[in-house]
Enzyme design. Structure first.
Site, short mmCIF file in Angstrom:
data_model
loop_
_atom_site.label_atom_id
_atom_site.label_comp_id
_atom_site.label_asym_id
_atom_site.label_seq_id
_atom_site.Cartn_x
_atom_site.Cartn_y
_atom_site.Cartn_z
N CYS A 1 0.84 -1.18 0.00
CA CYS A 1 0.00 0.00 0.00
C CYS A 1 0.88 1.24 0.00
O CYS A 1 2.08 1.15 0.22
CB CYS A 1 -0.86 0.03 1.26
SG CYS A 1 -1.88 -1.44 1.44
N ARG B 1 1.64 1.09 -6.12
CA ARG B 1 1.79 0.15 -5.01
C ARG B 1 0.50 -0.63 -4.73
O ARG B 1 0.50 -1.60 -3.97
CB ARG B 1 2.20 0.90 -3.74
CG ARG B 1 3.47 1.70 -3.90
CD ARG B 1 3.74 2.53 -2.66
NE ARG B 1 4.13 1.70 -1.55
CZ ARG B 1 5.38 1.38 -1.25
NH1 ARG B 1 6.35 1.83 -1.98
NH2 ARG B 1 5.64 0.61 -0.21
N TRP C 1 -3.70 -2.00 -1.49
CA TRP C 1 -3.73 -3.30 -2.17
C TRP C 1 -4.21 -4.29 -1.12
O TRP C 1 -3.54 -4.53 -0.13
CB TRP C 1 -2.34 -3.69 -2.67
CG TRP C 1 -2.31 -5.08 -3.19
CD1 TRP C 1 -3.12 -5.61 -4.15
CD2 TRP C 1 -1.43 -6.14 -2.77
NE1 TRP C 1 -2.79 -6.92 -4.36
CE2 TRP C 1 -1.76 -7.28 -3.52
CE3 TRP C 1 -0.40 -6.22 -1.84
CZ2 TRP C 1 -1.10 -8.49 -3.37
CZ3 TRP C 1 0.26 -7.42 -1.69
CH2 TRP C 1 -0.09 -8.54 -2.46
N ASN D 1 0.94 0.54 5.95
CA ASN D 1 1.52 -0.31 4.92
C ASN D 1 2.28 -1.41 5.64
O ASN D 1 3.11 -1.12 6.50
CB ASN D 1 2.49 0.48 4.02
CG ASN D 1 3.21 -0.43 3.05
OD1 ASN D 1 2.65 -1.42 2.57
ND2 ASN D 1 4.47 -0.11 2.77
N GLY D 2 1.99 -2.66 5.30
CA GLY D 2 2.69 -3.76 5.95
C GLY D 2 1.70 -4.80 6.43
O GLY D 2 0.55 -4.82 6.01
N GLU E 1 16.60 -18.59 -17.88
CA GLU E 1 16.39 -17.19 -17.53
C GLU E 1 17.73 -16.45 -17.43
O GLU E 1 17.85 -15.30 -17.88
CB GLU E 1 15.60 -17.09 -16.21
CG GLU E 1 15.36 -15.70 -15.68
CD GLU E 1 14.57 -14.80 -16.62
OE1 GLU E 1 14.05 -15.26 -17.64
OE2 GLU E 1 14.52 -13.58 -16.31
N LYS F 1 18.68 -13.22 -19.71
CA LYS F 1 19.11 -11.92 -19.17
C LYS F 1 20.42 -11.50 -19.81
O LYS F 1 20.61 -10.36 -20.19
CB LYS F 1 19.31 -11.98 -17.64
CG LYS F 1 18.08 -12.06 -16.78
CD LYS F 1 17.21 -10.83 -16.77
CE LYS F 1 16.20 -10.85 -17.87
NZ LYS F 1 14.91 -11.44 -17.61
N GLU G 1 19.97 -10.55 -23.64
CA GLU G 1 19.16 -9.38 -24.02
C GLU G 1 19.79 -8.06 -23.61
O GLU G 1 19.56 -7.05 -24.28
CB GLU G 1 17.72 -9.49 -23.52
CG GLU G 1 17.52 -9.37 -22.04
CD GLU G 1 16.06 -9.52 -21.63
OE1 GLU G 1 15.17 -9.10 -22.39
OE2 GLU G 1 15.81 -10.04 -20.54
N HIS H 1 23.93 -34.57 -25.33
CA HIS H 1 23.18 -34.84 -26.56
C HIS H 1 23.46 -33.78 -27.62
O HIS H 1 22.71 -33.68 -28.59
CB HIS H 1 21.68 -34.90 -26.24
CG HIS H 1 21.34 -35.95 -25.22
ND1 HIS H 1 21.44 -37.29 -25.49
CD2 HIS H 1 20.99 -35.84 -23.92
CE1 HIS H 1 21.12 -37.98 -24.40
NE2 HIS H 1 20.85 -37.11 -23.42
N LYS I 1 9.24 -3.09 -23.84
CA LYS I 1 8.79 -3.66 -22.56
C LYS I 1 7.49 -4.44 -22.74
O LYS I 1 7.30 -5.49 -22.14
CB LYS I 1 8.60 -2.52 -21.55
CG LYS I 1 8.24 -2.99 -20.16
CD LYS I 1 9.43 -3.61 -19.47
CE LYS I 1 9.09 -4.23 -18.13
NZ LYS I 1 10.01 -5.29 -17.75
C1 F6R Z 1 12.75 -10.53 -20.67
C2 F6R Z 1 11.42 -9.96 -20.83
C3 F6R Z 1 10.52 -10.58 -21.82
C4 F6R Z 1 9.09 -10.65 -21.26
C5 F6R Z 1 8.11 -11.15 -22.33
C6 F6R Z 1 6.72 -11.30 -21.79
O1 F6R Z 1 13.49 -9.87 -19.71
O2 F6R Z 1 11.08 -9.02 -20.17
O3 F6R Z 1 10.96 -11.84 -22.21
O4 F6R Z 1 9.11 -11.52 -20.16
O5 F6R Z 1 8.09 -10.25 -23.40
O6 F6R Z 1 6.22 -10.09 -21.32
P1 F6R Z 1 5.01 -10.04 -20.32
O7 F6R Z 1 5.43 -10.66 -19.06
O8 F6R Z 1 4.68 -8.58 -20.18
O9 F6R Z 1 3.88 -10.81 -20.95
#
Ligand code: F6R
Length: 608
Positions: A2, A27, A74, A100-101, A481, A485, A488, A504, A603
């Site tokens: 919150c 938040r 929230w 908050n908490g 993952e 990271k 990208e 393999h 994003k």
């Molecule tokens: C990697 C990354 C992307 C998203 C993907 C899905 O760091 O951010 O691979 O995870 O584009 O995006 P969302 O989660 O918004 O559906």
């Protein structure tokens, strides 16, 4: 999670509070409210809904006054509705509290107060603070606040008003952050810097178990023993004013560091240790539905897909429901067999990803029950699915997803525990995991404190052209993952594999020029991982090992060790991914890459 805002000064409080609530809405935003001191009484307005809709209904004449507190919520304890919105108050409305908490001994205190004749008006834990403060207040706000610190367990940041104190705000902090903003003939209280920028020139960060009395022209701080304490102020600098990175050079690093707090809030609000239960009522899946599900399909893209891999493991191993992870863009092509005995879970940070949206729609059209595990509830996917599990990671600005990933893992683990509970599981998993979950934020914090070791490894791999990431079992997704990271944001070509796949094919790539990151922390897969590490070593490959503290045998095989604390193997992926996030960050930074906005990416991917 919150947001709290408080104002005392010479201006009207209402517009300042409304603007503060707006800025804190990331938040949580299912309800909001304000309390303003006016002529010896507290005028409280609050309701379910967003501040944009609520504020126009609040009459500035009725809410005239220069001191007040506000809140954006929230929901954790109790559904989002008017009684559960903050500020909470005592029966006589002498005390108003925003919080908050999590109050951990809420049940016991509630029972005690009810035994003393208190009638509760809400389901919130926050209301307990209002009654306790009202009952112990005898003209001395610090004494009443001290009694809260003595009686209450958990994490809480509070801003409190008393009708007999016209221009004083009382602030109390244990665990959850709380700042005091110092302005000209006005002072503010807030959960974070956002609402203070522009009004305050400097801030005081309230220390653990400290109490503050805030008036328009003074701030006094007290310790839990009641003694007045000195405080340091720090100016709000330019970078904080401009971009809200809270002093971090990049959003990605800030978001990596937010993980312990986000994880704490998610777990503390969902795991009811007193009752030995996981609370996911808002998800809207009944026990009967959980018992009827014959299969779970987890769908997502990129980082969200990696979380799906973990989700499939935990749902199958903990709850005993057959589960599979499917990349969202591959879902329709499989022509999945769907009916109401299938639960389709769409994972997405944005809730707007086109591929995931289309897959979720296919599941809805096929008659499956659908659930969104989302960071933005009010999103296209959020509106389409039958229910939402809001992961509440807060806004993620960096394109590379970090805190959302760990938050998704925790949410899926809670979902698996809840499913097991509903399907008649013996509670063994929760019993075993509850202490480990409680420690998890500190374990993640411990890894963040070891950034120096990661920096050393990054200085080495920055020159690599290719990298390999290996993991097994629950950590197979961690390897994928880690590689995502790295590629990208640093543009180093990186592949992630379940380590059993090495022989393999991928082992043909191993050479001195290609560093291998291997996740070999304690647990059932550790020894087999060490076997894979030996195979790479035997071919002169360079090894960066994620290993558990004290594993000296593993250490001997590695060029660099990224140490992590010993944690339960089921939650190890949450901890193990953190050094990989830091490694990608630091490598990208050393290579001069645009960490927050890597090339060619966006994003939110709203195209197929
Ligand atoms: C990697 C990354 C992307 C998203 C993907 C899905 O760091 O951010 O691979 O995870 O584009 O995006 P969302 O989660 O918004 O559906």
């Amino acid at each position: 999670m919150c947001g709290i805002i408080g104002y005392t000064g010479s201006s009207q409080a209402l517009p300042v509070l409304v603007q503060g609530i707006r800025l804190l809405s990331y938040r949580g935003y299912d309800s909001a409210g304000v309390s303003i001191w006016n002529d010896g009484s507290l005028r409280i307005r609050k309701d379910q809904g967003r501040i944009e809709d609520l504020a126009p209904r609040w009459n500035p004449d009725e809410l005239a006054g220069t001191a007040g507190i506000g809140h954006t919520r929230w929901a954790t304890h109790g559904v989002p509705n008017m009684p559960n919105a903050h500020p909470q108050h005592d029966a006589g409305e002498q005390v108003a509290v925003v919080h908050n908490g999590i109050l951990e001994n809420d049940l016991a205190l509630r029972e005690r107060l009810e035994g003393e004749g208190v009638v509760f008006a809400s389901d919130t834990d926050t209301e307990v603070f209002a009654h306790l403060f009202a009952r112990s207040f005898e003209g001395d706000a610090v004494a009443a606040a001290r009694s809260l610190l003595e009686t209450c367990h958990g994490a809480f940041a509070l801003a409190i008003q008393h009708a007999s104190l016209p221009s004083t705000l009382v602030a109390v902090r244990r665990g959850s952050p709380l700042l005091i903003g110092l302005g000209v003939r006005e002072n503010l209280v807030a959960s974070d810097l956002r609402p203070l920028v522009g009004r305050a020139d400097a801030v005081i960060e309230l220390g653990e178990d400290q109490i503050a009395l805030v008036t328009p022209d003074s701030v006094r701080l007290f310790g839990a023993d009641g003694g007045e304490v000195e405080y340091a102020t720090r100016p709000i600098d330019h970078s904080e004013r401009d971009i809200g990175k809270d002093g971090y050079p990049h959003f990605m690093l800030k978001e990596i560091h937010e993980q312990p707090d986000r994880i704490y809030e998610l777990i503390a609000s969902r795991v009811d240790a007193e009752r030995g239960a996981v609370r996911l009522d808002d998800v809207g899946i009944t026990d009967d539905q959980w018992r009827r599900f014959e299969r779970v399909d987890l769908i997502g893209c990129g980082t969200a897909f990696h979380a799906c891999l973990y989700g499939a493991y935990v749902l199958e191993s903990i709850a005993g429901i057959p589960a599979r992870a499917v990349m969202a863009h591959e879902y329709e092509a499989r022509a999945p067999r769907l009916n109401d005995r299938v639960l389709a879970i769409a994972l997405s940070q944005s809730g707007e990803t086109m591929d995931t949206k289309i897959a979720a729609q296919a599941a809805i059209d096929g008659g499956a029950h659908t659930l969104g595990v989302l960071n933005v509830r009010q999103s296209v996917i959020g509106r389409a699915v039958h229910g939402v599990l809001d992961i509440h990671a807060g806004p993620e600005v960096a394109v590379a997803s970090t805190k959302v990933y760990t938050q998704m893992l925790c949410a899926l683990l809670l979902l698996a525990l809840r499913a097991s509970q509903a399907r008649g599981g013996d509670g063994r998993h929760l019993q075993e995991l509850a202490p480990a979950l409680k420690r998890l934020p500190d374990d993640v914090r411990a890894v963040l404190g070891r950034f120096d070791g990661v920096r050393e490894a990054a200085r080495d791999v920055r020159r690599a052209g290719d990298m390999l990431f290996l993991g097994r079992g629950y950590d197979a997704g961690t390897a994928l993952e880690g590689a995502l990271k790295m590629k990208e944001i640093s543009y180093i070509h990186a592949e992630g594999y379940p380590a059993g796949e090495m022989k393999h094919g991928p082992i043909a790539l191993v050479s001195r020029e290609m560093p291998t990151v291997a996740i070999a922390t304690e647990g059932p897969t550790r020894d087999r991982m060490i076997g894979n590490v030996r195979e790479v070593r035997a071919r002169d490959g360079e090894i960066l090992l994620v290993a558990t503290d004290g594993d000296v045998d593993a250490e001997k095989l590695a060029d660099f060790v990224l140490w992590v604390p010993s944690v339960h193997p089921l939650i190890a992926p949450v901890v193990n991914v953190v050094p990989l996030q830091l490694l990608a960050y630091e490598t990208a930074r050393l290579r001069g890459c645009d960490v927050d906005q890597p090339r060619n990416l966006a994003k939110t991917v709203t195209v197929q």
